[in-house]
Design an enzyme around this catalytic site. Structure first.
Site, PDB file in Angstrom:
ATOM      1  N   TYR A 125       0.782  -1.244   0.147  1.00  0.00           N
ATOM      2  CA  TYR A 125       0.027   0.040   0.056  1.00  0.00           C
ATOM      3  C   TYR A 125       0.831   1.360  -0.008  1.00  0.00           C
ATOM      4  O   TYR A 125       0.329   2.481  -0.275  1.00  0.00           O
ATOM      5  CB  TYR A 125      -0.930   0.003   1.243  1.00  0.00           C
ATOM      6  CG  TYR A 125      -2.073  -0.781   1.016  1.00  0.00           C
ATOM      7  CD1 TYR A 125      -2.031  -2.304   0.717  1.00  0.00           C
ATOM      8  CD2 TYR A 125      -3.431  -0.486   0.953  1.00  0.00           C
ATOM      9  CE1 TYR A 125      -3.062  -2.922   0.589  1.00  0.00           C
ATOM     10  CE2 TYR A 125      -4.330  -1.237   0.824  1.00  0.00           C
ATOM     11  CZ  TYR A 125      -4.254  -2.669   0.446  1.00  0.00           C
ATOM     12  OH  TYR A 125      -5.372  -3.574   0.279  1.00  0.00           O
ATOM     13  N   LYS A 173       2.095 -15.309   5.010  1.00  0.00           N
ATOM     14  CA  LYS A 173       2.453 -16.315   4.020  1.00  0.00           C
ATOM     15  C   LYS A 173       3.908 -16.496   3.837  1.00  0.00           C
ATOM     16  O   LYS A 173       4.667 -16.470   2.766  1.00  0.00           O
ATOM     17  CB  LYS A 173       1.898 -15.576   2.600  1.00  0.00           C
ATOM     18  CG  LYS A 173       1.794 -16.585   1.592  1.00  0.00           C
ATOM     19  CD  LYS A 173       0.651 -17.732   1.819  1.00  0.00           C
ATOM     20  CE  LYS A 173       0.728 -18.596   0.533  1.00  0.00           C
ATOM     21  NZ  LYS A 173      -0.184 -20.108   0.546  1.00  0.00           N
ATOM     22  N   ASP A 206      -4.111 -17.994   3.561  1.00  0.00           N
ATOM     23  CA  ASP A 206      -5.122 -18.893   2.633  1.00  0.00           C
ATOM     24  C   ASP A 206      -5.799 -19.634   3.675  1.00  0.00           C
ATOM     25  O   ASP A 206      -7.343 -19.699   3.407  1.00  0.00           O
ATOM     26  CB  ASP A 206      -4.609 -19.599   1.614  1.00  0.00           C
ATOM     27  CG  ASP A 206      -3.229 -20.486   1.949  1.00  0.00           C
ATOM     28  OD1 ASP A 206      -2.720 -20.173   3.053  1.00  0.00           O
ATOM     29  OD2 ASP A 206      -2.691 -21.258   1.136  1.00  0.00           O
ATOM     30  N   ASP A 230      -6.608  -6.071   4.819  1.00  0.00           N
ATOM     31  CA  ASP A 230      -7.778  -5.527   4.312  1.00  0.00           C
ATOM     32  C   ASP A 230      -8.687  -6.324   3.571  1.00  0.00           C
ATOM     33  O   ASP A 230      -9.988  -6.300   3.889  1.00  0.00           O
ATOM     34  CB  ASP A 230      -7.096  -4.591   2.865  1.00  0.00           C
ATOM     35  CG  ASP A 230      -7.985  -3.630   2.212  1.00  0.00           C
ATOM     36  OD1 ASP A 230      -9.211  -3.632   2.550  1.00  0.00           O
ATOM     37  OD2 ASP A 230      -7.425  -3.210   1.038  1.00  0.00           O
ATOM     38  N   ASP A 234     -12.667  -7.422   5.133  1.00  0.00           N
ATOM     39  CA  ASP A 234     -14.237  -7.346   4.706  1.00  0.00           C
ATOM     40  C   ASP A 234     -14.560  -8.552   4.562  1.00  0.00           C
ATOM     41  O   ASP A 234     -16.046  -8.650   4.492  1.00  0.00           O
ATOM     42  CB  ASP A 234     -13.700  -6.922   3.128  1.00  0.00           C
ATOM     43  CG  ASP A 234     -13.908  -5.382   2.765  1.00  0.00           C
ATOM     44  OD1 ASP A 234     -13.602  -4.744   3.817  1.00  0.00           O
ATOM     45  OD2 ASP A 234     -14.047  -5.056   1.638  1.00  0.00           O
TER      46      ASP A 234
END
Ligand code: ATP
Length: 343
Positions: A125, A173, A206, A230, A234
């Site tokens: 970002y 990850k 994941d 992010d 959501d």
């Protein structure tokens, strides 16, 4: 206690309708409780851009700097020009998004009560992208030890303070992003040793995305890097019934900003059907933060009252359209005020 200066950004799309509800709640608290606020209206967003050629004009920025805290409606096309500038200037390093099952709202499980603590200052970002050649684009993923440590500390402290399951899971990850997420995971591990009362675990992103749907009630605090946070936050909002119930905090050392998780939702703007709960629960988070910062326990109680008022309405099936009801934004706000008057 004195008056708290709240800078209020109305925002775009459904922003004015939501901030109108917010203003009414703050005015109610002003008139009926010991909590006192100076509401400072801030021009920022799409309209400010049209009017002044800047989404966050200098005078608006200055007014925010002079306030104790910022409450912000969703901004539309110019969202990044407002929120990214404020996040950077005030070093709002923790993006905190609770996701909770509320009564009579369709949720994957009735017992979800989790918080995503997302690192808010770096990762992809930062937008460091460039063309390597005519065919290839490179994006840099920035992860620093300092930012990892700061967000991990925030997450563990939040787990201690919160009346939750006393669990922190770090999501990463590191099996693929060995250096960047390896650093994030290692720092989380290191910080976890300082908090023996908190159960610490790790998940690949994941697996976390899958478990959020399979066993959302198992989560307490999720700590993760910016991009993963992010996406997962959501997802978590949707697990408990949608964006209309989702508040968020952008926390810094000295200053913080509170806003709904969702965007300007232009598709429903001006129709008086938006769910103001995301905004009202953002006020609750704001009051908790002010309460902590200024050692004013009354604010904490007022925040809790706002949430209790919403819960009480939901139990009576008094809901807005997005969560299966029929009430308009204004009607729901009226009922919240009516509930508050009983406390
Ligand atoms: P962004 O890209 O800025 O996140 P978006 O337009 O893609 O914005 P949102 O505005 O976040 O998406 O919301 C997606 C949809 O969810 C909206 O189109 C709207 O229908 C619904 N929605 C979002 N917030 C609310 C709310 N407070 N009340 C009712 N429905 C909402």
């Amino acid at each position: 206690m004195g008056k708290y200066k709240v800078s209020l950004i109305q925002g775009d799309g459904i922003g004015p309708e939501l901030t109108n509800s917010a203003r009414r709640i703050l005015e109610y608290l002003n008139d009926n409780t010991l909590a006192k606020f100076d509401i400072i209206e801030i021009e920022a967003g799409d309209d400010a851009f049209i009017k002044y050629g800047q989404a966050l004009p200098e005078f608006s920025f200055d007014a925010i700097k002079k306030s104790d805290v910022c409450l912000k409606g969703p901004v539309g096309e110019r969202a990044a020009d407002v929120i990214l500038v404020l996040r950077r200037f005030f070093d709002l390093y923790a993006n905190v998004r609770p996701a909770k099952s509320y009564p009579k709202i369709k949720s994957i499980s009735p017992d979800v009560d989790l918080v995503t603590v997302r690192e808010n200052t770096e990762d992809v970002y930062l937008g460091w992208e460039f063309n390597a050649d005519s065919d290839t684009v490179v994006t840099l993923r920035i992860i620093s030890e300092k930012a990892c440590r700061r967000i991990a500390e925030y997450a563990f402290k939040a787990a201690i303070i919160r009346n939750g399951k006393k669990r922190v899971v770090s999501v990463h990850k590191a099996n693929v992003l060995r250096k960047s997420d390896g650093l994030f995971r290692n720092i989380c591990r290191e910080v976890s040793k300082k908090y023996p009362g908190i159960e610490y675990s790790e998940l690949y992103v994941d697996a976390a995305a899958m478990n959020l749907i399979r066993n959302p009630e198992d989560f307490d605090i999720i700590v993760t890097t910016n991009l993963f946070g992010d996406i997962l936050s959501d997802e978590a909002a949707q697990v408990v019934g949608g964006l209309g119930m989702g508040p968020a905090a952008n926390i810094g050392e000295q200053f913080s900003l509170f806003e709904p998780v969702h965007g300007a939702a232009f598709d429903i703007a001006g129709k008086n059907i938006a769910n103001p709960s995301s905004m009202l629960l953002s006020i609750k988070m704001m009051l908790e933060w002010l309460s902590d910062k200024f050692n004013d326990v009354n604010l904490y109680i007022q925040g809790k009252n706002i949430e209790n008022a919403i819960i009480s309405l939901l139990k009576k099936d008094q809901k807005t359209k997005d969560i299966g009801g029929r009430l308009s934004t204004v009607e729901f706000t009226n009922l919240v005020l009516e509930e508050l008057s009983r406390y």
